[in-house]
Scaffold this active site. Structure first.
Site, mmCIF file in Angstrom:
data_model
loop_
_atom_site.group_PDB
_atom_site.id
_atom_site.type_symbol
_atom_site.label_atom_id
_atom_site.label_comp_id
_atom_site.label_asym_id
_atom_site.label_seq_id
_atom_site.Cartn_x
_atom_site.Cartn_y
_atom_site.Cartn_z
ATOM 1 N N PHE A 1 36.436 36.940 40.570
ATOM 2 C CA PHE A 1 37.227 37.987 41.228
ATOM 3 C C PHE A 1 38.646 37.960 40.671
ATOM 4 C CE2 PHE A 1 33.800 36.913 44.086
ATOM 5 C CZ PHE A 1 33.354 38.152 44.536
ATOM 6 N N GLU A 2 39.260 39.129 40.540
ATOM 7 C CA GLU A 2 40.523 39.197 39.805
ATOM 8 C C GLU A 2 41.692 38.501 40.494
ATOM 9 O OE1 GLU A 2 40.640 43.611 39.976
ATOM 10 O OE2 GLU A 2 42.709 43.333 40.573
ATOM 11 N N ALA A 3 41.607 38.263 41.807
ATOM 12 C CA ALA A 3 42.720 37.578 42.472
ATOM 13 C C ALA A 3 42.687 36.074 42.235
ATOM 14 C CB ALA A 3 42.710 37.867 43.968
#
Lengths: 334, 256, 334, 256
Positions: free
Chosen positions: D50-52
């Protein structure tokens, strides 16, 4: 675009390819499967390192270094390696003693800091037999960071105007927003890196305690990575505290459990450096013939790291170094 | 002669230049001793940093490496080399100390080699390590060094770390951060600063037991002199006591 | 240097100064003393933020956000702020509701991810009253990283060839080593940042658990930084595990202890987001008049964060959200 | 009609494209469901990112945000957005999924706005978020979307995320990483790939219940057709069972 400012370039050789697309092609085929990677030092060095490769070593000089891998590189007689000399001191002594290196990105590799200079490393560098390109600790850090970021260069504000720049392979560039002059550093994607860590699981998910130097970037930048670890821990433990993971499994090709594996270097919270043994190196190196004998006995004629450790006092020695690390005056009672 | 040696003098003078609330990146040896002394005297809130990542430790003893366990013993932060160097690059670090085999009138320092062939030097020294980085990126660079005419040279064989380069504005024209540069050169004989315009080395104060002639005779280039040349204040009894008893009880540094 | 490649530039406005020397001049006079920085939200916002400033908010949308500071910015009627919209969603709802923003570096600020779009944020952006420059999440990350590194720009390989580039303020540059085309991003040095953390000491030495988004760089890049924290911990605890320190004290100007301070956002390991309350926002926003009333009641007419929290269920509500966070089906027994 | 809906079909088809040992960055919703389904069927060793910052979690349920606690629940790594994006930029991430309001024949995607005035759009959408980044930097981009002639458009009002740009080699000439680009567009009607030379969208297989005419009629540009056009294999009973019982038991996604 006309450009009135003359941009300078360092005159020395670049020993590795900074091209990000070339690196991407390599990483595209590198396995990302989370599989058991536990192996031996011998096997890891045999299969992951070949003559002529560009190598980089984790830690800092005589702190948290993968001694077992360094010895094995010499034992297997690896040749014509290029080396990232970013405060690499005892690692340099080992590699130079084994005649493994012929190209050197040099920032700090001759001195052992407060301990003094290594006569053999110095002879090697003065001999003209090793090609040198000048950098600094920060430039090598940033060259690794550029690679970890998947780039071919990063800008920075040091080394401008000096001979360190002139004998590097850096280039000046201008900031497209401010016109400010910068040094551009070519990304450094080592072929092979060895890093000693405090703990990791069998997949290579690793934690490092204390100062981490450049190892987070080194693990990401390098094409093939061997971890030696003080201890292998369960994957559950990694998953319990995922923000503590310092190196994720997909960076790692091989895991070897080597307790006391930074000896004679310092391993934070585990054992201090063996200053007597390191002094012995610096003394014996003064005479090349003596050094050859010493090196043969300590490294080439020992079958593995444990035999080397045994030769220098074994676990009892480690317990003394642990007491020093823990600031305990005397561990006779133990 | 008073009851202290030149190293003790230099360390005490250096320590006085580190004001409370400042940040300083140090190496092993005398700079670390100076920072520790400052912390134990007038600057309890001096932040000591090491390039391998240790920041604001309780130093239990003199580190033997700028990356050893002592450098982050009960520290505020055990970080990375890029984090520390980027903190310097961002302008958050006030002071650093360098050493070297040669220094010229603009404070350029050679710690790389003697000779004129880089591929086959007459003598090779350790090289930059983090020296160039810190000299480039920290606001003020200081040096503690014994003074002689060979070390204080007309021209460095190799400029490892930038001083004011060719003087004037040449340092900033080269791209180095504005406002940075050499600040104090502390020798056994004198304390030097740099002229604001020409950026040439300028003697600010003369150490006890020396005079102008000694200082110029032991310098390979022509020194400038401050209009109000002062006498260097010798180490106070308190400074010496703390230095000897708490900072370097084994005399690793001050015994040299 | 003749250059056959035409280099493009984004056409939109840059809302902050990327100049590294200008930033250095600011940082030179910023205090590095390790002193007690504990204060109130009111005082921190009053003294550290002024109209027209460029602000950035830590966390990610409705995860680990400094709600108390956001409310206080609106309560104090701060105006003409520029905002870094790097997955800023509930933070954007609050700031837009207060009419605080007139310039926006926009990457992701209208959608609340799987929850749907914010009608008021959307209206604000469609109105033409807010100047927009396009970026992406990664570009804003890297713009902050450039500042954290003390640079005026960083290169990267995304956004090239798209309208996202055309309506940004990025510029194309060439790698001096490979000739490869890159997007150059101007460093982003916010005037003010607020970050909610799990724990910190009174000096601002802080730890964050779970995904850290861009907050390590944000804390370093920003000129003035306010931390709100779930709990203040002893400095001894920081010194016990120095490699766990995520933000060091010298980045921080003010520390405020605000337990449950990310509510209605998710705080990892503490409490999940209040999906009912967030849904209430999205529903009530459909009617501007209704939203004004709701906003007044929830934010402008509450004296502080605790009154707001109380209005929405108080600590009992938090206990329910804690049960959800901890994957406990039902916390009736508690 | 068989016993599944178009969303279930698209998720099953997408999942089949995620081979064991691959890495994929997903958002919330259908892409996350596809990745979870792949993991629970043929690709237990698929790494979901996930990009976070969350990487390889044991997902206890569908995340509501790509930065919420679920995305790093018992994860291998809870890292940062730059770390994840740089892992993509370094070439270590195989797949990603995008959504959008418009897509053109080269796979360029608009998720920013409708209209021709950026400062005053007719309709503003969420914008890039991490979409442009992932489309630029991951090796292969996929899309799951209902198909109609408005969405599959001759020309995007705004190219938020790059497909093959103007076709041919234009994507790489623009500087985007070599070898990357759109890979599969999975609609309720068909599965499309892209022509190797022209980089135009090309139908590879036709979903049950549709024919060539339906597909072209619901596309605003001329489609290419694979020489060996196949029939899309419908969801298997096993896939549907796992999707419904384990991946999305509350029907958040498949109930749409």
């Amino acid at each position: 675009m006309s450009n009135p400012v003359e941009l300078k370039e360092g005159r020395n050789q670049l020993f590795s390819d900074p091209d990000a697309d070339a690196a991407r092609q390599f990483f595209r085929q590198k396995s990302r499967a989370m599989v058991n990677k536990v192996t031996t030092v011998r096997e890891a060095v045999k299969t992951l390192l070949k003559d002529g490769d560009y190598i980089a070593i984790g830690g800092f000089g005589a702190n948290r270094i993968p001694t077992a891998v360094l010895h094995e590189i010499a034992r297997q007689g690896k040749k014509n390696l290029a080396f990232a000399g970013h405060t690499s001191t005892h690692d340099m002594q080992i590699l130079v003693g084994g005649g493994c290196i012929d190209r050197l990105d040099i920032a700090y590799i001759i001195g052992l800091e407060a301990r003094g200079l290594s006569p053999s490393s110095r002879r090697a560098v003065e001999s003209g037999n090793i090609k040198l390109t000048e950098w600094t600790n920060a430039t090598l850090s940033w060259r690794l960071k550029a690679a970890a970021m998947g780039l071919s260069f990063l800008p920075a504000r040091n080394i401008l105007g000096t001979d360190t720049f002139n004998y590097s392979a850096a280039k000046e560039i201008l900031c497209p927003f401010t016109g400010q002059k910068y040094a551009a550093y070519p990304a450094l994607y080592p072929d092979f890196a060895a890093i000693h860590v405090h703990e990791c699981d069998v997949y290579g998910n690793a934690r490092v305690l204390g100062a981490s130097v450049s190892d987070q970037d080194l693990a990401r930048a390098s094409k093939r990575v061997v971890l030696t670890t003080e201890r292998i821990i369960p994957n559950d433990e990694i998953r319990h505290t995922p923000h503590a993971t310092f190196i994720p499994f997909w960076c790692v090709d091989a895991v070897v459990e080597v307790p006391f594996g930074s000896y004679p270097g310092n391993m934070p919270y585990e054992y201090f450096s063996d200053e007597e043994h390191l002094r012995e190196w610096l003394t014996v190196e003064k005479d090349p013939e003596e050094f050859r004998k010493f090196y043969r006995k300590q490294i080439l004629d020992t079958k593995d790291f444990y035999e080397y450790l045994e030769l220098n006092g074994g676990i009892e020695r480690i317990l003394k170094l642990r007491a020093i690390e823990n600031l305990v005056a005397n561990n006779k009672e133990k | 002669m008073a009851d202290y040696n030149p190293m003790e003098l230099m360390i005490c003078v250096a320590a006085r230049n580190l004001e409370d609330g400042a940040t300083v990146v140090v190496g092993t040896g005398a700079p670390c001793a100076a920072a520790m002394l400052a912390q134990k005297t007038h600057s309890p809130n001096l932040t000591i940093m090491f390039e391998a990542g240790g920041v604001a430790p309780f130093l239990p003893s003199m580190p033997i490496s700028v990356g050893d366990s002592r450098t982050f013993h009960k520290a505020i932060l055990a970080s990375s080399m890029p984090d520390v160097m980027e903190t310097c690059q961002r302008g958050m670090v006030d002071y650093t100390f360098l050493g070297g085999a040669q220094i010229d009138m603009y404070g350029n320092i050679n710690s790389t080699m003697i000779g004129d062939n880089h591929a086959r030097p007459k003598v090779r020294f350790p090289g930059s390590g983090g020296a160039n980085d810190l000299a480039s990126l920290c606001w003020r660079t200081m040096m503690m060094t014994p003074q002689d005419a060979k070390r204080f040279t007309e021209k460095c064989d190799f400029i490892t770390s930038p001083g004011y380069l060719q003087g004037g504005n040449s340092r900033y024209e080269a791209g180095l951060p504005k406002g940075t540069g050499p600040y104090r050169i502390i020798t056994n004989m004198a304390i030097m600063g740099f002229d604001e315009i020409s950026k040439r080395m300028k003697v600010l104060s003369v150490n006890p037991g020396y005079d102008r002639e000694d200082i110029q005779a032991n310098c390979g280039f022509e020194l400038m002199w401050a209009d109000r040349l002062t006498d260097t204040e010798p180490p106070h009894a308190d400074e010496l006591r703390i230095l000897r008893e708490q900072v370097d009880p084994h005399r690793y540094i001050i015994g040299r």
